[in-house]
Design a protein around this motif. Structure first.
Motif, PDB file in Angstrom:
ATOM      1  N   ASN A  57       0.890  -1.448  -0.074  1.00  0.00           N
ATOM      2  CA  ASN A  57       0.139  -0.184  -0.142  1.00  0.00           C
ATOM      3  C   ASN A  57       0.859   1.274  -0.023  1.00  0.00           C
ATOM      4  N   ASN A  60      -1.195   4.610  -4.248  1.00  0.00           N
ATOM      5  CA  ASN A  60      -2.899   4.624  -4.257  1.00  0.00           C
ATOM      6  C   ASN A  60      -3.308   3.790  -5.133  1.00  0.00           C
ATOM      7  N   SER A  61      -4.178   2.746  -4.608  1.00  0.00           N
ATOM      8  CA  SER A  61      -4.799   1.510  -5.623  1.00  0.00           C
ATOM      9  C   SER A  61      -6.071   2.022  -6.374  1.00  0.00           C
ATOM     10  N   SER A  62      -6.405   3.317  -5.535  1.00  0.00           N
ATOM     11  CA  SER A  62      -7.758   3.767  -6.184  1.00  0.00           C
ATOM     12  C   SER A  62      -7.329   4.797  -7.427  1.00  0.00           C
ATOM     13  N   ASN A  63      -6.211   5.158  -7.598  1.00  0.00           N
ATOM     14  CA  ASN A  63      -5.877   6.062  -8.478  1.00  0.00           C
ATOM     15  C   ASN A  63      -6.122   5.471  -9.899  1.00  0.00           C
TER      16      ASN A  63
END
Length: 121
Positions: A57, A60-63
């Protein structure tokens, strides 16, 4: 007599010119293959680093950009890594398939320049 000598010289010059052009083309082909293997090596290294950063982590995995880079790296490396993973024993959480693939690429590049190219050129 002079005609035969001139004709022989012309044939020799044409042969040497074609031979030089063929050797130059083979060298360019081998350099292109070597460059493709080199680029794939760096993509493989980037994929391994990206997977570590994603797993811990750090990124940013949501980017959307991060996801598209991850998808690209996965799609480019997974078809080659999957057969290697099937051959390797289960080592738990450690995946050494990228290292095996890097060794295979190193072997192919060395074989290309030390064995195949001298035979063809």
């Amino acid at each position: 007599m002079r005609f035969h000598t001139a004709l022989a010289r012309l044939v020799a010059n044409v042969y040497m010119s074609v031979n030089n052009e063929l050797e130059t083309m083979m060298f360019a082909l081998f350099q292109t293959i070597d460059l493709a293997l080199n680029i794939y090596t760096w993509i493989l290294i980037a994929s391994a680093i990206f997977s570590w950063l994603y797993a811990f982590n750090v990124i940013n995995s949501s980017n959307q950009f991060v996801n598209s880079v991850g998808t690209f790296l996965y799609n480019v490396t997974e078809p080659v890594l999957k057969p290697i993973r099937r051959l390797l024993p289960n080592l738990g959480g450690i995946d050494i398939s990228p290292i095996i693939l890097l060794l295979i690429i190193f072997f192919l590049r060395t074989l290309l320049w030390t064995t195949v190219y001298p035979l063809v050129a």
